[in-house]
Write an enzyme that holds these catalytic residues in place. Sequence first.
Site, PDB file in Angstrom:
ATOM      1  CB  ALA A 150       1.625   6.750  -0.679  1.00  0.00           C
TER       2      ALA A 150
ATOM      3  NE  ARG B 120      -4.441  11.885  -4.324  1.00  0.00           N
ATOM      4  CZ  ARG B 120      -3.924  11.274  -5.438  1.00  0.00           C
ATOM      5  NH1 ARG B 120      -5.030  11.399  -6.193  1.00  0.00           N
ATOM      6  NH2 ARG B 120      -2.827  10.915  -5.856  1.00  0.00           N
TER       7      ARG B 120
ATOM      8  CG  LEU C 104      -5.588   9.011  -0.169  1.00  0.00           C
ATOM      9  CD1 LEU C 104      -5.172   9.266  -1.645  1.00  0.00           C
ATOM     10  CD2 LEU C 104      -6.145  10.380   0.418  1.00  0.00           C
TER      11      LEU C 104
ATOM     12  CE  LYS D 273      -3.862  -2.522   0.360  1.00  0.00           C
ATOM     13  NZ  LYS D 273      -4.634  -2.361  -0.864  1.00  0.00           N
TER      14      LYS D 273
ATOM     15  CD  GLU E  79      -1.569  16.989   2.036  1.00  0.00           C
ATOM     16  OE1 GLU E  79      -0.870  17.522   0.989  1.00  0.00           O
ATOM     17  OE2 GLU E  79      -1.224  16.345   2.701  1.00  0.00           O
TER      18      GLU E  79
ATOM     19  CD  GLU F  79       0.855  16.019   7.395  1.00  0.00           C
ATOM     20  OE1 GLU F  79       0.138  15.300   7.309  1.00  0.00           O
ATOM     21  OE2 GLU F  79       0.256  17.377   7.511  1.00  0.00           O
TER      22      GLU F  79
ATOM     23  N   GLY G 275       0.777  13.022   3.750  1.00  0.00           N
ATOM     24  CA  GLY G 275       1.434  12.712   5.437  1.00  0.00           C
ATOM     25  C   GLY G 275       2.790  11.970   5.387  1.00  0.00           C
TER      26      GLY G 275
ATOM     27  CG  LEU H 230      -5.376  10.180   4.776  1.00  0.00           C
ATOM     28  CD1 LEU H 230      -5.429   9.615   6.562  1.00  0.00           C
ATOM     29  CD2 LEU H 230      -6.260  11.182   4.665  1.00  0.00           C
TER      30      LEU H 230
HETATM   31  C1  1HE Z   1      -2.781   3.736  -1.249  1.00  0.00           C
HETATM   32  C2  1HE Z   1      -2.199   5.026  -1.251  1.00  0.00           C
HETATM   33  C3  1HE Z   1      -2.726   5.971  -0.356  1.00  0.00           C
HETATM   34  C4  1HE Z   1      -0.995   3.780  -2.708  1.00  0.00           C
HETATM   35  N1  1HE Z   1      -3.810   5.330   0.475  1.00  0.00           N
HETATM   36  N2  1HE Z   1      -3.677   3.386  -0.689  1.00  0.00           N
HETATM   37  N3  1HE Z   1      -1.514  10.601  -0.809  1.00  0.00           N
HETATM   38  C5  1HE Z   1      -1.570  10.746  -1.955  1.00  0.00           C
HETATM   39  O1  1HE Z   1      -2.224  11.497  -2.776  1.00  0.00           O
HETATM   40  C6  1HE Z   1      -0.577   9.769  -2.867  1.00  0.00           C
HETATM   41  C7  1HE Z   1      -1.295   8.509  -3.336  1.00  0.00           C
HETATM   42  N4  1HE Z   1      -0.594   7.679  -3.954  1.00  0.00           N
HETATM   43  C8  1HE Z   1      -0.172   7.692  -5.171  1.00  0.00           C
HETATM   44  O2  1HE Z   1      -0.050   8.688  -5.848  1.00  0.00           O
HETATM   45  C9  1HE Z   1       0.663   6.337  -5.822  1.00  0.00           C
HETATM   46  O3  1HE Z   1      -0.020   5.371  -5.214  1.00  0.00           O
HETATM   47  C10 1HE Z   1       2.260   6.510  -5.689  1.00  0.00           C
HETATM   48  C11 1HE Z   1       2.714   7.549  -6.775  1.00  0.00           C
HETATM   49  C12 1HE Z   1       2.624   6.715  -4.300  1.00  0.00           C
HETATM   50  C13 1HE Z   1       2.840   5.005  -6.015  1.00  0.00           C
HETATM   51  O4  1HE Z   1       2.415   4.919  -7.277  1.00  0.00           O
HETATM   52  P1  1HE Z   1       2.207   3.164  -7.925  1.00  0.00           P
HETATM   53  O5  1HE Z   1       1.902   3.277  -9.180  1.00  0.00           O
HETATM   54  O6  1HE Z   1       3.526   2.443  -7.670  1.00  0.00           O
HETATM   55  O7  1HE Z   1       1.115   2.402  -6.835  1.00  0.00           O
HETATM   56  P2  1HE Z   1      -0.322   2.314  -6.995  1.00  0.00           P
HETATM   57  O8  1HE Z   1      -0.731   1.498  -8.020  1.00  0.00           O
HETATM   58  O9  1HE Z   1      -1.063   3.795  -7.247  1.00  0.00           O
HETATM   59  O10 1HE Z   1      -0.809   1.909  -5.689  1.00  0.00           O
HETATM   60  C14 1HE Z   1      -0.476   0.555  -5.373  1.00  0.00           C
HETATM   61  C15 1HE Z   1      -1.450   0.279  -4.024  1.00  0.00           C
HETATM   62  O11 1HE Z   1      -1.093   0.969  -3.032  1.00  0.00           O
HETATM   63  C16 1HE Z   1      -2.786   0.263  -4.374  1.00  0.00           C
HETATM   64  O12 1HE Z   1      -3.335  -0.596  -3.741  1.00  0.00           O
HETATM   65  P3  1HE Z   1      -4.020  -2.040  -4.474  1.00  0.00           P
HETATM   66  O13 1HE Z   1      -4.737  -2.659  -3.286  1.00  0.00           O
HETATM   67  O14 1HE Z   1      -4.867  -1.210  -5.637  1.00  0.00           O
HETATM   68  O15 1HE Z   1      -3.028  -2.793  -5.034  1.00  0.00           O
HETATM   69  C17 1HE Z   1      -3.121   1.734  -3.785  1.00  0.00           C
HETATM   70  O16 1HE Z   1      -4.515   1.862  -3.422  1.00  0.00           O
HETATM   71  C18 1HE Z   1      -2.352   1.661  -2.550  1.00  0.00           C
HETATM   72  N5  1HE Z   1      -2.011   3.162  -2.247  1.00  0.00           N
HETATM   73  N6  1HE Z   1      -1.057   5.090  -2.102  1.00  0.00           N
HETATM   74  C19 1HE Z   1      -4.110   4.134   0.301  1.00  0.00           C
HETATM   75  N7  1HE Z   1      -2.158   7.206   0.205  1.00  0.00           N
HETATM   76  C20 1HE Z   1      -3.502  13.809   7.869  1.00  0.00           C
HETATM   77  S1  1HE Z   1      -4.109  14.209   6.495  1.00  0.00           S
HETATM   78  C21 1HE Z   1      -2.881  13.922   5.322  1.00  0.00           C
HETATM   79  C22 1HE Z   1      -3.265  13.950   3.790  1.00  0.00           C
HETATM   80  C23 1HE Z   1      -2.745  13.349   2.755  1.00  0.00           C
HETATM   81  O17 1HE Z   1      -1.654  12.477   3.003  1.00  0.00           O
HETATM   82  S2  1HE Z   1      -3.108  13.885   1.370  1.00  0.00           S
HETATM   83  C24 1HE Z   1      -2.070  12.759   0.033  1.00  0.00           C
HETATM   84  C25 1HE Z   1      -2.275  11.155  -0.027  1.00  0.00           C
END
Ligand code: 1HE
Length: 266
Positions: free
Chosen positions: A70, A145, A74, A32, A142, A122, A119, A72
């Site tokens: 990656a 999203r 999501l 994840k 953020e 963070e 996060g 929070l």
């Molecule tokens: C996740 C998450 C996640 C991956 N929550 N499950 N963060 C973001 O906006 C970043 C979100 N993530 C991404 O943009 C990409 O996943 C990555 C660039 C980090 C990696 O890409 P990649 O192609 O290697 O992986 P993927 O195919 O996107 O994800 C692989 C798996 O990880 C997939 O799960 P699966 O069950 O379908 O295999 C994704 O759903 C899972 N995954 N990132 C949940 N973030 C206190 S407030 C803080 C607010 C924030 O942090 S906002 C920013 C959130």
Amino acid sequence: MLENIANFDIENLTLSADESGIVQVVLSRAKKRNALNAQTIEELIEVFSKLPRMGARAIVLRAEGDHFCAGLDLIEHHNEQRRPEEFMHICLRWHEAFNKMEYGGVPIIAALKGAVVGGGLELASSAHVRVADQTTYFALPEGQRGLFTGGGATIRVADLVGKARMIDMMLTGRVYKQQEAVDVGLCQYLVEDSEDTAMKVARAAAENPALSNFAICSAISHMQNMSALDAAYSEAVVAGIVNTQPESNARLEAFANKSAPRTRPT
Ligand code: 1HE
């Protein structure tokens, strides 16, 4: 006491310690992308509350897989359909975890790679030193999203890069990497192998007296929260304790008798 490191009841972090008291805390939810679900935050609180008291001399925080973190979880957040007050309580737990890190008195060195986003940034900004490799990139997606930071970025990321850059990162999703990330203050080292360098930094830090490190890795952060007058007073009090510690005697004696290394560029 570090022998008891195996007794933590944790799933999403892996811990190990070496004989010099350097502990590795490894984010272990690579499938994840090490996204931070509520369970992982509870584990971070548990681990970073206890490690300082278990005698850890320095901590390397690193990750399994290609991405540091990656942010929070999501998917969990979407599934839970949380009410505002529920997410406020979640944020308080994030703050608890990250404050334990920043104010815990033990040097934490983050070995970064791949995504250090939302996060994840963070979390990384709660460490005392950040080491990046060529794959590392930093972003606050953020805004894209439909979210806002909730794990202390408004304090720690703004502290690292300044308010204007942070606002730009959040409005546009701008990504910083490599030398530019160093230049804006997101990381202090850019190297080929961030884990190797983080271990070297941790080993160097662990050579300092624990009391000096305690002050460096808590007092500076506390003093940032104070008025200049109170910070100066606190600095004098901390220096009064640290600078008269028995451990400094031998080091100062070595300087006086010219056996201690001099402070020079290498
Ligand atoms: C996740 C998450 C996640 C991956 N929550 N499950 N963060 C973001 O906006 C970043 C979100 N993530 C991404 O943009 C990409 O996943 C990555 C660039 C980090 C990696 O890409 P990649 O192609 O290697 O992986 P993927 O195919 O996107 O994800 C692989 C798996 O990880 C997939 O799960 P699966 O069950 O379908 O295999 C994704 O759903 C899972 N995954 N990132 C949940 N973030 C206190 S407030 C803080 C607010 C924030 O942090 S906002 C920013 C959130």
